[in-house]
Structures are given as structure tokens and as C-alpha cells.
Scaffold this active site. Structure first.
Site, PDB file in Angstrom:
ATOM      1  N   THR A 253       0.827  -1.212   0.000  1.00  0.00           N
ATOM      2  CA  THR A 253       0.000   0.000   0.000  1.00  0.00           C
ATOM      3  C   THR A 253       0.866   1.268   0.000  1.00  0.00           C
ATOM      4  OG1 THR A 253      -1.690  -1.199   1.226  1.00  0.00           O
ATOM      5  CG2 THR A 253      -1.835   1.201   1.274  1.00  0.00           C
ATOM      6  N   VAL A 254       1.829   1.342   0.927  1.00  0.00           N
ATOM      7  CA  VAL A 254       2.605   2.571   1.079  1.00  0.00           C
ATOM      8  C   VAL A 254       3.674   2.686  -0.013  1.00  0.00           C
ATOM      9  CG1 VAL A 254       4.007   3.958   2.654  1.00  0.00           C
ATOM     10  CG2 VAL A 254       2.157   2.553   3.565  1.00  0.00           C
TER      11      VAL A 254
ATOM     12  N   ARG B 164       8.147  -8.526  -3.762  1.00  0.00           N
ATOM     13  CA  ARG B 164       7.905  -9.967  -3.679  1.00  0.00           C
ATOM     14  C   ARG B 164       7.050 -10.430  -4.842  1.00  0.00           C
ATOM     15  NH1 ARG B 164       6.015 -11.084   2.236  1.00  0.00           N
ATOM     16  NH2 ARG B 164       7.964 -11.648   3.237  1.00  0.00           N
TER      17      ARG B 164
ATOM     18  N   LYS C 163       6.489   2.018  12.358  1.00  0.00           N
ATOM     19  CA  LYS C 163       6.457   2.423  13.773  1.00  0.00           C
ATOM     20  C   LYS C 163       6.693   1.260  14.721  1.00  0.00           C
ATOM     21  CE  LYS C 163       2.363   1.678  11.923  1.00  0.00           C
ATOM     22  NZ  LYS C 163       1.442   2.183  10.951  1.00  0.00           N
TER      23      LYS C 163
ATOM     24  N   GLU D 141       8.290  10.411   9.588  1.00  0.00           N
ATOM     25  CA  GLU D 141       7.003  11.127   9.662  1.00  0.00           C
ATOM     26  C   GLU D 141       5.832  10.212   9.316  1.00  0.00           C
ATOM     27  OE1 GLU D 141       4.742  13.292  10.862  1.00  0.00           O
ATOM     28  OE2 GLU D 141       6.258  14.837  10.493  1.00  0.00           O
TER      29      GLU D 141
ATOM     30  N   VAL E 191       3.963   7.942  12.173  1.00  0.00           N
ATOM     31  CA  VAL E 191       3.050   8.459  13.194  1.00  0.00           C
ATOM     32  C   VAL E 191       1.977   9.327  12.545  1.00  0.00           C
ATOM     33  CG1 VAL E 191       2.828   9.719  15.358  1.00  0.00           C
ATOM     34  CG2 VAL E 191       4.930   8.449  14.876  1.00  0.00           C
TER      35      VAL E 191
ATOM     36  N   GLY F 124      -6.879  -0.466   2.776  1.00  0.00           N
ATOM     37  CA  GLY F 124      -5.429  -0.291   2.979  1.00  0.00           C
ATOM     38  C   GLY F 124      -5.082   0.426   4.277  1.00  0.00           C
TER      39      GLY F 124
ATOM     40  N   LYS G 267       2.894   4.356  18.261  1.00  0.00           N
ATOM     41  CA  LYS G 267       2.948   5.771  17.863  1.00  0.00           C
ATOM     42  C   LYS G 267       3.055   6.705  19.068  1.00  0.00           C
ATOM     43  CE  LYS G 267       0.248   4.784  13.694  1.00  0.00           C
ATOM     44  NZ  LYS G 267      -1.133   4.511  13.255  1.00  0.00           N
TER      45      LYS G 267
ATOM     46  N   GLY H  68      -3.718   4.844   4.919  1.00  0.00           N
ATOM     47  CA  GLY H  68      -4.026   4.747   3.493  1.00  0.00           C
ATOM     48  C   GLY H  68      -2.783   5.030   2.655  1.00  0.00           C
TER      49      GLY H  68
HETATM   50  N1  NAD Z   1      -1.081   1.259   5.204  1.00  0.00           N
HETATM   51  C1  NAD Z   1      -1.031   2.349   5.957  1.00  0.00           C
HETATM   52  O1  NAD Z   1      -1.981   3.127   6.014  1.00  0.00           O
HETATM   53  C2  NAD Z   1       0.210   2.670   6.733  1.00  0.00           C
HETATM   54  C3  NAD Z   1       0.300   3.930   7.314  1.00  0.00           C
HETATM   55  C4  NAD Z   1       1.448   4.286   8.030  1.00  0.00           C
HETATM   56  C5  NAD Z   1       2.461   3.354   8.164  1.00  0.00           C
HETATM   57  N2  NAD Z   1       2.339   2.125   7.589  1.00  0.00           N
HETATM   58  C6  NAD Z   1       3.482   1.202   7.742  1.00  0.00           C
HETATM   59  O2  NAD Z   1       4.088   1.078   6.462  1.00  0.00           O
HETATM   60  C7  NAD Z   1       4.647  -0.211   6.333  1.00  0.00           C
HETATM   61  C8  NAD Z   1       4.064  -0.891   5.096  1.00  0.00           C
HETATM   62  O3  NAD Z   1       2.666  -0.952   5.255  1.00  0.00           O
HETATM   63  P1  NAD Z   1       1.718  -1.336   4.022  1.00  0.00           P
HETATM   64  O4  NAD Z   1       0.347  -1.027   4.476  1.00  0.00           O
HETATM   65  O5  NAD Z   1       2.241  -0.763   2.784  1.00  0.00           O
HETATM   66  O6  NAD Z   1       1.909  -2.918   4.040  1.00  0.00           O
HETATM   67  P2  NAD Z   1       1.658  -3.940   2.832  1.00  0.00           P
HETATM   68  O7  NAD Z   1       1.520  -5.286   3.456  1.00  0.00           O
HETATM   69  O8  NAD Z   1       0.612  -3.435   1.931  1.00  0.00           O
HETATM   70  O9  NAD Z   1       3.045  -3.847   2.052  1.00  0.00           O
HETATM   71  C9  NAD Z   1       4.258  -4.393   2.517  1.00  0.00           C
HETATM   72  C10 NAD Z   1       4.963  -4.970   1.307  1.00  0.00           C
HETATM   73  O10 NAD Z   1       6.271  -5.345   1.665  1.00  0.00           O
HETATM   74  C11 NAD Z   1       6.547  -6.598   1.054  1.00  0.00           C
HETATM   75  N3  NAD Z   1       7.532  -7.305   1.829  1.00  0.00           N
HETATM   76  C12 NAD Z   1       7.468  -7.653   3.120  1.00  0.00           C
HETATM   77  N4  NAD Z   1       8.583  -8.342   3.449  1.00  0.00           N
HETATM   78  C13 NAD Z   1       9.331  -8.405   2.331  1.00  0.00           C
HETATM   79  C14 NAD Z   1      10.579  -9.009   2.019  1.00  0.00           C
HETATM   80  N5  NAD Z   1      11.278  -9.658   2.940  1.00  0.00           N
HETATM   81  N6  NAD Z   1      11.039  -8.852   0.764  1.00  0.00           N
HETATM   82  C15 NAD Z   1      10.358  -8.182  -0.190  1.00  0.00           C
HETATM   83  N7  NAD Z   1       9.178  -7.607   0.052  1.00  0.00           N
HETATM   84  C16 NAD Z   1       8.675  -7.738   1.294  1.00  0.00           C
HETATM   85  C17 NAD Z   1       5.210  -7.318   1.073  1.00  0.00           C
HETATM   86  O11 NAD Z   1       5.185  -8.340   0.094  1.00  0.00           O
HETATM   87  C18 NAD Z   1       4.233  -6.196   0.785  1.00  0.00           C
HETATM   88  O12 NAD Z   1       4.042  -6.049  -0.598  1.00  0.00           O
HETATM   89  C19 NAD Z   1       4.378  -0.928   7.638  1.00  0.00           C
HETATM   90  O13 NAD Z   1       5.467  -0.739   8.499  1.00  0.00           O
HETATM   91  C20 NAD Z   1       3.171  -0.180   8.191  1.00  0.00           C
HETATM   92  O14 NAD Z   1       3.073  -0.255   9.586  1.00  0.00           O
HETATM   93  C21 NAD Z   1       1.248   1.772   6.874  1.00  0.00           C
HETATM   94  N1  HSE Z   2      -2.772   0.587  10.546  1.00  0.00           N
HETATM   95  C1  HSE Z   2      -2.480   1.954  10.812  1.00  0.00           C
HETATM   96  C2  HSE Z   2      -1.848   2.585   9.611  1.00  0.00           C
HETATM   97  C3  HSE Z   2      -1.347   3.985   9.846  1.00  0.00           C
HETATM   98  O1  HSE Z   2      -0.244   3.978  10.711  1.00  0.00           O
HETATM   99  C4  HSE Z   2      -3.762   2.676  11.154  1.00  0.00           C
HETATM  100  O2  HSE Z   2      -4.838   2.103  10.951  1.00  0.00           O
HETATM  101  O3  HSE Z   2      -3.712   3.799  11.645  1.00  0.00           O
HETATM  102 NA    NA Z   3       2.887  11.875  10.213  1.00  0.00          NA
END
Ligand code: NAD
Ligand code: HSE
Ligand code: NA
Length: 440
Positions: A17-18, A49, A108, A132, A135, A190, A208, A305
Site C-alpha cells: 500500500t505505502v 515480492r 512504527k 514522519e 506516526v 489499505g 505511535k 491509506g
Molecule cells: N497502510 C497504511 O496506512 C500505513 C500507514 C502508516 C504506516 N504504515 C506502515 O508502512 C509499512 C508498510 O505498510 P503497508 O500497508 O504498505 O503494508 P503492505 O503489506 O501493503 O506492504 C508491505 C509490502 O512489503 C513486502 N515485503 C514484506 N517483506 C518483504 C521481504 N522480505 N522482501 C520483499 N518484500 C517484502 C510485502 O510483500 C508487501 O508487498 C508498515 O510498516 C506499516 O506499519 C502503513
Molecule cells: N494501521 C495503521 C496505519 C497507519 O499507521 C492505522 O490504521 O492507523
Molecule cells: Na505523520
């Protein structure tokens, strides 16, 4: 890097997602970002992946299935870690730091558990670890606490800092959804962590608030001592009773400095229903900070998101890139954009502004006045959304209040001039602008 004009070369670990959001935002706003930094931010290598994730992204970069290949790539200046979890993220991040690469991370969980060793290593190696995005997503709360409030002694902060659980509470108790349905939708959108237990059981909010407590009070990161309760025990009856008492229930992270120590806690909390925090709904986050000089200040925005989190990742990339210039006066340009990249966009006259309007017209109490006013507005293609005309039979003149749909101010001014010239209209028309302040 010696060359101040060369692109900053970025390697991304994880394209979920991110990660995808980051590529999208960098691409969509490439020109604006280059104008701010003075050079291009270019993704040159990504660890993925599942390569089907890249379809439609238009990413022109080396692709590796092994994240170590990205960290070890000598062509990469900055690592964006958005894969999440503890290992291998920790080892990868430490290796990047050891190799002298700056790191931007949204993780985080990793920072709350290992922040002390990570930040110490980065300090020793002279690189940045920017977080940034970790959190409250898009909200620049790290910047606000670390820079904006740097002159203050911060007393406490309290925030809605988990978008998923706030979305679930909103959908369950305002829309009547059940828990599983709301969680599934938060996952589809997401917002949720890979392990959604972190969201609903309070762990993510605890990560956080732990990080915020450190930057607010200058204490080491100590997640192990954060008190954590989630939202699973809540039932509809609690919400109903709380409402009868004048409260809403929100999952809050709270950090408070006292003379004898620091309170650090996450739990469902009753807050007065008229308070601003009580009206933060869905995936939105908000953090209230109490500090001695500024008093209370409130930070609100999208906490989860793809694009909102990418907004913070890219802001950190801009910060990092600005430190990579040899010329200190270029680091943070006074007007945010590089002086040679200012644009000549003209400021528009008010006649070109579009808005909805409220009009108060005083007219003699005669039949047909309203029809004359409506006809004049229609000539300028201005339509009426609502009308209030009080019955005051004895009065000589009556106020007519109109709410108008959006129109060009120049057209409205012409219509008003014609309305004021009508013999039945007895005083100048009061014109106020109406803004919905909706997104978009
Ligand atoms: N989704 C949100 O709203 C959000 C907001 C703030 C922070 N975050 C943080 O951002 C990070 C990513 O979140 P996301 O929602 O994008 O997760 P996600 O599961 O959508 O994406 C993570 C990606 O990393 C890949 N991955 C994991 N381990 C791997 C490896 N060893 N080799 C290659 N690829 C690998 C996964 O296949 C996946 O595609 C997390 O630390 C999460 O806490 C997410
Ligand atoms: N899973 C977290 C993503 C943002 O850090 C949330 O729902 O706030
Ligand atoms: Na922030």
C-alpha cells in the site's frame, strides 16, 4: 554526493500500500517536488515480492525480489523501508545506515521496539532516519512537535492515532455495521496493519504514542512500558450509555509528563461529545498537544491509506534530499521552492473567484419582489438553493434571505447591482460567501 544537481537515487523495500503510494506521489508531483528540492527524486531500485504489484505503476527502475540487493546497491543514496515488521526490516535498515545511506521509514513497530539502537547507529554514522509516515500518516506531527513546538515545554498529548480502529468505531456505532464487516473494509481500503490485531488491540497506537512521547519529552523509546488496551471489549450499549451522559468513546493514545514521571497509555476513552476530538471520524487522526507557550494546538488529517502515508514518506525524502546539498542556503528555501523555480502564476481578481453565497435583500413588502430578484439572478445563470422570507405583514420593508449555488463572483456582482437598482429594494444587499470546505 558531490553533484548538487544530480537526481537523488531512491531504493524502496516493499511495494504494498505505502510503497505503491510513494511511487504514485513521486511520479504525479515530480515537477513540483523538483522545484522544491532543486533536483529530481528518482526511484532507481525496488524490492518486490510479487511483481504483478507493479502493473500500471509506470515504475522505471531495477526490480529485485531480494531486498538486500537494494540495500547493497551502490547506486542507491536513500532507502525507503515500507515492508513493515521486525526482521528482516531491522537488519536491512541497520545495514543501510552502516553503508552511509539515509533511511525513510513508515515502520512504527520497528522504531518503537528498536528505535534507541537505530537512532544511535544513525547518529554515529551521520545519516538521517526519518519517520514522519510512522506516526499519524499524512499529519506532519513529528515536524510539529520536533520543530514547530521546539520552544515549548510540552505537558501532554492525546490523540486518535489508529485509523483502522477509529474507522471501525465510526462504522459500528454510527452506521450499525458489525465489527468483522468494518475491519474487513478497513483492510480492503489499505488502512490496517498486516496483523490487524495491532490495530484493534491498541498495539499500533501504542507504537505511535511511544515515539511521540520520546520527541515531546526527550526520553528514550520505551514501548515495553506503555499501557495498552484496545477496542474489542466495547459494545453498542457502552456507546449508547456514554452518549446519554454526553460523551463519545474514542481509542486515545495519551502521554503526560508529571513531576514524578511520564504516563504512557492507550485505551478507549470517553470524551465530551462537543470536543473537536469527538468528531474525528473514519480513518482520520487528530492529536491535541498541550504546551506551555503555544497552549493547546490540534493536528488533524488522514492517518492511514496509501497516498496519505506516501505524502509523509515523500516529505521526509524532500527533507533528506535538502541535506544532501553542499550549499546551505539552498537547504530550505525561504519560500519553500528553489528561488530559480518560482512560477509566474498570476493572482486572480475577486471577480474570478467562485463560491456559493448568502444574500440579504431588504425590499418593500410587495407582491412579485421575489420573482424580480430571481429573474435577475437567472439572467446571470445563478440559481437559488434556499430561501427564507419572514411574514411581517405590517412592516414597510422585509428581509429576503437567499442561499445561492456556486457562481462566479463577477457575475454575482453584476446581478447584485441590478437588484439594488430595483425601485422596491430599499438598502444595499449584504453578500456573504459560503464555503463547504469539503475535499476536492
Ligand atoms: N497502510 C497504511 O496506512 C500505513 C500507514 C502508516 C504506516 N504504515 C506502515 O508502512 C509499512 C508498510 O505498510 P503497508 O500497508 O504498505 O503494508 P503492505 O503489506 O501493503 O506492504 C508491505 C509490502 O512489503 C513486502 N515485503 C514484506 N517483506 C518483504 C521481504 N522480505 N522482501 C520483499 N518484500 C517484502 C510485502 O510483500 C508487501 O508487498 C508498515 O510498516 C506499516 O506499519 C502503513
Ligand atoms: N494501521 C495503521 C496505519 C497507519 O499507521 C492505522 O490504521 O492507523
Ligand atoms: Na505523520
Amino acid at each position: 554526493m558531490a553533484d548538487d544537481m544530480a537526481p537523488v537515487r531512491i531504493g524502496i523495500l516493499g511495494m504494498g500500500t505505502v510503497g505503491q503510494g510513494t511511487v504514485r506521489v513521486l511520479k504525479r508531483n515530480a515537477e513540483e517536488i523538483s522545484r522544491r528540492v532543486g533536483r529530481e527524486l528518482r526511484v532507481v531500485h525496488a524490492a518486490v515480492r510479487n511483481p504483478t504489484r507493479l502493473e500500471g505503476l509506470g515504475l522505471d527502475a531495477r526490480i529485485s525480489s531480494d531486498p538486500w540487493a537494494v540495500v547493497r546497491d551502490p547506486e542507491v543514496d536513500v532507502i525507503v523501508e515500507v515492508m513493515g515488521g521486525q526482521e528482516p526490516a531491522l537488519s536491512l535498515l541497520m545495514a543501510a545506515v552502516a553503508a552511509g545511506k539515509h533511511v525513510v521509514t513508515a515502520n512504527k513497530a520497528l522504531l518503537a521496539e528498536h528505535g534507541n539502537e537505530i537512532f544511535a547507529a544513525a547518529q554515529a554514522r551521520g545519516v538521517m532516519v526519518a519517520f514522519e509516515a510512522a506516526v499519524a500518516g499524512a499529519i506532519p506531527i513529528i515536524k510539529a512537535i520536533r520543530e514547530g513546538l521546539a520552544g515549548n515545554r510540552i505537558q501532554w498529548l492525546a490523540g486518535i492515532i489508529n485509523g483502522t480502529s477509529n474507522y471501525i468505531l465510526s462504522q459500528m456505532f454510527r452506521e450499525g455495521w458489525d465489527f468483522q464487516q468494518a475491519l474487513a473494509e478497513a483492510q480492503r481500503l489499505g488502512y490496517a496493519e498486516a496483523d490487524p490485531g495491532l490495530d484493534v488491540d491498541g498495539g499500533d497506537a501504542a507504537h505511535k504514542i511511544t515515539l511521540m512521547a520520546s520527541i515531546a519529552f526527550g526520553i528514550p523509546v520505551d514501548f515495553a512500558h506503555c499501557h495498552v488496551e484496545g477496542i474489542r471489549a466495547l459494545e453498542r450499549t457502552d456507546v449508547v450509555y456514554a452518549a446519554e451522559l454526553g460523551y463519545r468513546i474514542k481509542l486515545l493514545g495519551i502521554a503526560r509528563r508529571r513531576a514524578d514521571g511520564v504516563e504512557l497509555r492507550v485505551h478507549p476513552t470517553l470524551i465530551p461529545h462537543s470536543h473537536l476530538l469527538a468528531n474525528v471520524e473514519g480513518p482520520f487522526n487528530a492529536i491535541l498537544v498541550e504546551s506551555d507557550a503555544a497552549g493547546q494546538s490540534l493536528y488533524y488529517g488522514r492517518g492511514a491509506g496509501g497516498d496519505p502515508t506516501a505524502s509523509a514518506v515523500v516529505a521526509d525524502l524532500v527533507d533528506v534530499a535538502r541535506t544532501m546539498t553542499a550549499d546551505p542556503s539552498n537547504r530550505v528555501p525561504h519560500l519553500a521552492f528553489q528561488p530559480d523555480a518560482m512560477s509566474a502564476l498570476p493572482l486572480l481578481p475577486m471577480a474570478e473567484v467562485e463560491s456559493a453565497y448568502y444574500l440579504r435583500i431588504h425590499a418593500h413588502n410587495r407582491a412579485g419582489v421575489l420573482a424580480q430578484v430571481a429573474t435577475m439572478l437567472a439572467e446571470y445563470e445563478i440559481s437559488i438553493e434556499a430561501l427564507v422570507q419572514k411574514e411581517t405583514p405590517e412592516a414597510d420593508s422585509v428581509p429576503i434571505v437567499l442561499l445561492l449555488h456556486r457562481c462566479r463572483e463577477g457575475d454575482l456582482e453584476q446581478a447584485i447591482a441590478r437588484i439594488e437598482a430595483l425601485p422596491v429594494v430599499v438598502q444595499p444587499v449584504l453578500r456573504l460567501r459560503v464555503e463547504s470546505l469539503a475535499e476536492g
